[in-house]
Motif scaffolding. Structure first.
Motif, PDB file in Angstrom:
ATOM      1  N   PRO A  14       0.711  -1.248  -0.021  1.00 45.62           N
ATOM      2  CA  PRO A  14       0.161   0.084  -0.042  1.00 45.62           C
ATOM      3  C   PRO A  14       0.938   1.277  -0.103  1.00 45.62           C
ATOM      4  O   PRO A  14       0.493   2.317  -0.803  1.00 45.62           O
ATOM      5  CB  PRO A  14      -0.697  -0.204   1.375  1.00 45.62           C
ATOM      6  N   ILE A  15       1.752   1.400   0.989  1.00 45.86           N
ATOM      7  CA  ILE A  15       2.811   2.529   0.802  1.00 45.86           C
ATOM      8  C   ILE A  15       3.339   2.778  -0.574  1.00 45.86           C
ATOM      9  O   ILE A  15       3.430   3.711  -1.010  1.00 45.86           O
ATOM     10  CB  ILE A  15       3.907   2.454   2.041  1.00 45.86           C
ATOM     11  N   LEU A  16       3.943   1.724  -1.255  1.00 49.16           N
ATOM     12  CA  LEU A  16       4.787   1.787  -2.527  1.00 49.16           C
ATOM     13  C   LEU A  16       3.447   2.081  -3.553  1.00 49.16           C
ATOM     14  O   LEU A  16       4.057   3.061  -4.275  1.00 49.16           O
ATOM     15  CB  LEU A  16       5.087   0.447  -2.877  1.00 49.16           C
ATOM     16  N   PHE A  17       2.524   1.914  -3.508  1.00 49.77           N
ATOM     17  CA  PHE A  17       1.468   2.316  -4.456  1.00 49.77           C
ATOM     18  C   PHE A  17       1.070   3.930  -4.022  1.00 49.77           C
ATOM     19  O   PHE A  17       0.741   4.499  -4.856  1.00 49.77           O
ATOM     20  CB  PHE A  17       0.204   1.347  -4.244  1.00 49.77           C
ATOM     21  N   PHE A  18       1.183   4.147  -2.976  1.00 46.94           N
ATOM     22  CA  PHE A  18       1.031   5.721  -2.476  1.00 46.94           C
ATOM     23  C   PHE A  18       2.377   6.601  -3.253  1.00 46.94           C
ATOM     24  O   PHE A  18       1.945   7.527  -3.928  1.00 46.94           O
ATOM     25  CB  PHE A  18       1.247   5.865  -0.910  1.00 46.94           C
ATOM     26  N   PHE A  19       3.515   6.137  -3.328  1.00 47.15           N
ATOM     27  CA  PHE A  19       4.652   6.761  -3.887  1.00 47.15           C
ATOM     28  C   PHE A  19       4.357   6.640  -5.477  1.00 47.15           C
ATOM     29  O   PHE A  19       4.651   7.505  -6.088  1.00 47.15           O
ATOM     30  CB  PHE A  19       5.783   5.817  -3.517  1.00 47.15           C
ATOM     31  N   LEU A  20       3.723   5.597  -5.922  1.00 44.28           N
ATOM     32  CA  LEU A  20       3.447   5.248  -7.457  1.00 44.28           C
ATOM     33  C   LEU A  20       2.466   6.663  -7.808  1.00 44.28           C
ATOM     34  O   LEU A  20       2.804   7.077  -8.590  1.00 44.28           O
ATOM     35  CB  LEU A  20       3.038   4.095  -7.531  1.00 44.28           C
ATOM     36  N   GLY A  21       1.495   6.906  -6.876  1.00 40.09           N
ATOM     37  CA  GLY A  21       0.563   7.794  -7.040  1.00 40.09           C
ATOM     38  C   GLY A  21       1.289   9.143  -7.182  1.00 40.09           C
ATOM     39  O   GLY A  21       0.847  10.240  -8.004  1.00 40.09           O
ATOM     40  N   ASP A 214      -4.587   6.580  -5.013  1.00 40.51           N
ATOM     41  CA  ASP A 214      -5.431   7.834  -5.285  1.00 40.51           C
ATOM     42  C   ASP A 214      -4.748   9.046  -4.331  1.00 40.51           C
ATOM     43  O   ASP A 214      -4.613  10.236  -4.715  1.00 40.51           O
ATOM     44  CB  ASP A 214      -7.118   7.424  -4.945  1.00 40.51           C
ATOM     45  N   MET A 215      -4.595   8.609  -2.958  1.00 45.15           N
ATOM     46  CA  MET A 215      -4.028   9.670  -2.082  1.00 45.15           C
ATOM     47  C   MET A 215      -2.822  10.244  -2.431  1.00 45.15           C
ATOM     48  O   MET A 215      -2.647  11.241  -2.288  1.00 45.15           O
ATOM     49  CB  MET A 215      -4.031   9.115  -0.615  1.00 45.15           C
ATOM     50  N   GLY A 216      -1.874   9.289  -2.997  1.00 51.32           N
ATOM     51  CA  GLY A 216      -0.699   9.678  -3.586  1.00 51.32           C
ATOM     52  C   GLY A 216      -0.630  10.649  -4.560  1.00 51.32           C
ATOM     53  O   GLY A 216      -0.010  11.943  -4.577  1.00 51.32           O
ATOM     54  N   ILE A 217      -1.678  10.619  -5.532  1.00 48.89           N
ATOM     55  CA  ILE A 217      -1.893  11.408  -6.657  1.00 48.89           C
ATOM     56  C   ILE A 217      -2.330  12.913  -5.914  1.00 48.89           C
ATOM     57  O   ILE A 217      -1.900  13.846  -6.341  1.00 48.89           O
ATOM     58  CB  ILE A 217      -3.028  11.075  -7.579  1.00 48.89           C
ATOM     59  N   ILE A 218      -3.541  12.807  -4.970  1.00 48.65           N
ATOM     60  CA  ILE A 218      -3.981  14.074  -4.487  1.00 48.65           C
ATOM     61  C   ILE A 218      -2.891  14.843  -3.646  1.00 48.65           C
ATOM     62  O   ILE A 218      -2.568  15.978  -3.864  1.00 48.65           O
ATOM     63  CB  ILE A 218      -5.073  13.592  -3.715  1.00 48.65           C
ATOM     64  N   ALA A 219      -2.000  14.099  -2.929  1.00 52.86           N
ATOM     65  CA  ALA A 219      -1.105  14.622  -2.164  1.00 52.86           C
ATOM     66  C   ALA A 219       0.089  15.112  -3.065  1.00 52.86           C
ATOM     67  O   ALA A 219       0.343  16.380  -2.683  1.00 52.86           O
ATOM     68  CB  ALA A 219      -0.342  13.509  -0.983  1.00 52.86           C
ATOM     69  N   ALA A 220       0.383  14.744  -3.872  1.00 53.59           N
ATOM     70  CA  ALA A 220       1.336  15.437  -5.138  1.00 53.59           C
ATOM     71  C   ALA A 220       0.839  16.670  -5.570  1.00 53.59           C
ATOM     72  O   ALA A 220       1.672  17.555  -5.683  1.00 53.59           O
ATOM     73  CB  ALA A 220       1.874  14.433  -6.082  1.00 53.59           C
ATOM     74  N   LYS A 221      -0.430  16.655  -5.930  1.00 57.28           N
ATOM     75  CA  LYS A 221      -1.024  17.902  -6.546  1.00 57.28           C
ATOM     76  C   LYS A 221      -1.141  18.845  -5.606  1.00 57.28           C
ATOM     77  O   LYS A 221      -1.007  20.135  -5.906  1.00 57.28           O
ATOM     78  CB  LYS A 221      -2.291  17.472  -7.088  1.00 57.28           C
ATOM     79  N   ARG A 222      -1.505  18.501  -4.197  1.00 56.64           N
ATOM     80  CA  ARG A 222      -1.415  19.713  -3.231  1.00 56.64           C
ATOM     81  C   ARG A 222       0.115  20.158  -2.763  1.00 56.64           C
ATOM     82  O   ARG A 222       0.019  21.117  -2.266  1.00 56.64           O
ATOM     83  CB  ARG A 222      -2.011  18.953  -2.050  1.00 56.64           C
ATOM     84  N   ASN A 305       3.269  10.658   8.327  1.00 57.67           N
ATOM     85  CA  ASN A 305       2.865   9.671   9.226  1.00 57.67           C
ATOM     86  C   ASN A 305       2.919   8.395   8.502  1.00 57.67           C
ATOM     87  O   ASN A 305       3.345   7.661   9.238  1.00 57.67           O
ATOM     88  CB  ASN A 305       1.428  10.046   9.683  1.00 57.67           C
ATOM     89  N   ILE A 306       2.379   8.394   7.512  1.00 58.46           N
ATOM     90  CA  ILE A 306       2.227   6.801   7.101  1.00 58.46           C
ATOM     91  C   ILE A 306       3.527   6.173   6.460  1.00 58.46           C
ATOM     92  O   ILE A 306       3.875   4.944   6.529  1.00 58.46           O
ATOM     93  CB  ILE A 306       1.421   6.711   5.803  1.00 58.46           C
ATOM     94  N   ILE A 307       4.622   7.277   6.034  1.00 55.54           N
ATOM     95  CA  ILE A 307       5.909   6.792   5.905  1.00 55.54           C
ATOM     96  C   ILE A 307       6.934   6.734   6.996  1.00 55.54           C
ATOM     97  O   ILE A 307       7.498   5.703   6.994  1.00 55.54           O
ATOM     98  CB  ILE A 307       6.510   7.557   4.770  1.00 55.54           C
ATOM     99  N   VAL A 308       7.211   7.669   7.715  1.00 53.54           N
ATOM    100  CA  VAL A 308       8.070   7.816   8.775  1.00 53.54           C
ATOM    101  C   VAL A 308       7.375   7.863   9.941  1.00 53.54           C
ATOM    102  O   VAL A 308       7.812   7.089  11.129  1.00 53.54           O
ATOM    103  CB  VAL A 308       8.855   9.173   8.731  1.00 53.54           C
ATOM    104  N   GLY A 309       6.274   8.547  10.233  1.00 59.85           N
ATOM    105  CA  GLY A 309       5.661   8.548  11.763  1.00 59.85           C
ATOM    106  C   GLY A 309       5.269   7.227  12.344  1.00 59.85           C
ATOM    107  O   GLY A 309       5.825   6.938  13.548  1.00 59.85           O
TER     108      GLY A 309
END
Length: 322
Positions: A14-21, A214-222, A305-309
């Motif tokens: 799941p975390i790797l897919f966040f990075f992918l987004g 999807d969250m990775g895509i949104i976070a990168a845009k933000r 939080n999801i990566i380091v926290g």
């Protein structure tokens, strides 16, 4: 800190897919998730975690530890916005400070779910009643944030429809579905779990993975919005979760929570809402700038939080519990 925990967490699918987004946005790929699907996945995750929490709650019963944990959760949901507000007022006006403070007093259900998955991967047990703490921490932060606006605005008291405020705080979709699923889990117990397990358990990690993409895509845009926030807010969005998690760990130690529950409680204290509270703030505090309170929570605190926290807080628990 044990770097292996961070590496272990990052290498979870799941975390790797966040990075992918995020990478998709940075390389200007046309990858996107159609709008209704992330909403559906969000509702599924809330239903699944709420239902499982209800089943586990009925197994454990209402013990002294459960009551103390829930009281501590509500206390932190009220306390975090107050001191966060005064820190933020050093650089921001009352409206923006109160909106951001409320955001950080509330919680991110997906961060909680990611932490639960992290514990499961490590084989560390946690109690389902922590979902009840999750459900209780969103609404108080909204109310405290609005009280701060009313108390500290210099242009007189603002006219707020408290009926609408309370409805938004307690009956917004995420709180309503989470609490409702929790109660259904309590009512149906083990029999209900057996009936829904293929749906609530079998699909869970796949849906979480797709949602984090999807969250990775949104976070990168933000991230672009962060250029407007300056160094102060970016620093706040990284440091305040660590402060809040540290307070949460001290409370967990005092109550006597075990390792898994302590991590989830620390994550609840450290996370920030990017859905329910921003929606409430847009309606009740239109003077606040949404790009500030959404981008800090979503583009900085959530990835942190999801990566380091999560591994960092678990390392802190291991130090405290020695």
């Amino acid at each position: 800190m044990d770097a292996n925990l961070i590496v272990f967490n990052i290498l979870n699918p799941p975390i790797l897919f966040f990075f992918l987004g995020m990478i998709a946005v940075f390389v200007k790929s046309d990858l996107e998730i159609p709008a209704p699907i992330p909403k559906l996945f969000s509702l599924y995750l809330l239903l699944a975690i709420g239902f499982k929490g209800g089943v586990e709650l009925i197994k454990s019963g209402i013990t002294q530890e459960v009551v103390l944990t829930l009281l501590a959760a509500m206390l932190m949901a009220c306390f975090v916005p107050v001191y966060s507000f005064f820190i933020l007022r050093l650089k921001l006006d009352t409206y923006d400070a109160a909106a951001i403070a409320a955001t950080y007093g509330s919680i991110s259900a997906v961060t909680f779910i990611t932490a639960s998955a992290f514990l499961s991967e490590l084989g560390i047990d946690y109690d389902g009643y922590m979902v009840a703490a999750l459900a209780l921490m969103e609404s108080p932060a909204i109310i405290v944030g609005l009280l701060l606006v009313n108390i500290f605005t210099t242009d007189g008291k603002r006219d707020l429809s408290w009926t609408e405020v309370l409805q938004e705080a307690f009956l917004n979709s995420s709180v309503f579905l989470l609490v409702g699923s929790l109660l259904i889990g309590v009512l149906t117990g083990e029999h209900g779990w057996q009936v829904l397990e293929p749906f609530t358990q079998g699909l869970f990690y796949g849906v979480l993975t797709f949602f984090l993409l999807d969250m990775g895509i949104i976070a990168a845009k933000r991230i672009k919005d962060l250029q407007k926030t300056g160094f102060f807010l970016i620093s706040f969005a990284i440091l305040i979760p660590i402060v809040n998690a540290s307070l949460g760990l001290l409370i967990a130690k005092f109550i006597g929570m075990h390792q898994g529950d302590s991590l989830l409680f620390a994550v609840l204290c450290a996370s920030a809402s990017y859905i329910a509270v921003p929606a409430a703030m847009r309606m009740t505090v239109p003077e606040a700038n949404p790009s500030l309170y959404v981008s800090t929570a979503l583009a900085v605190t959530f990835p942190f939080n999801i990566i380091v926290g999560i591994p960092l807080y678990l390392y802190g628990i291991n130090l405290f519990w020695r």
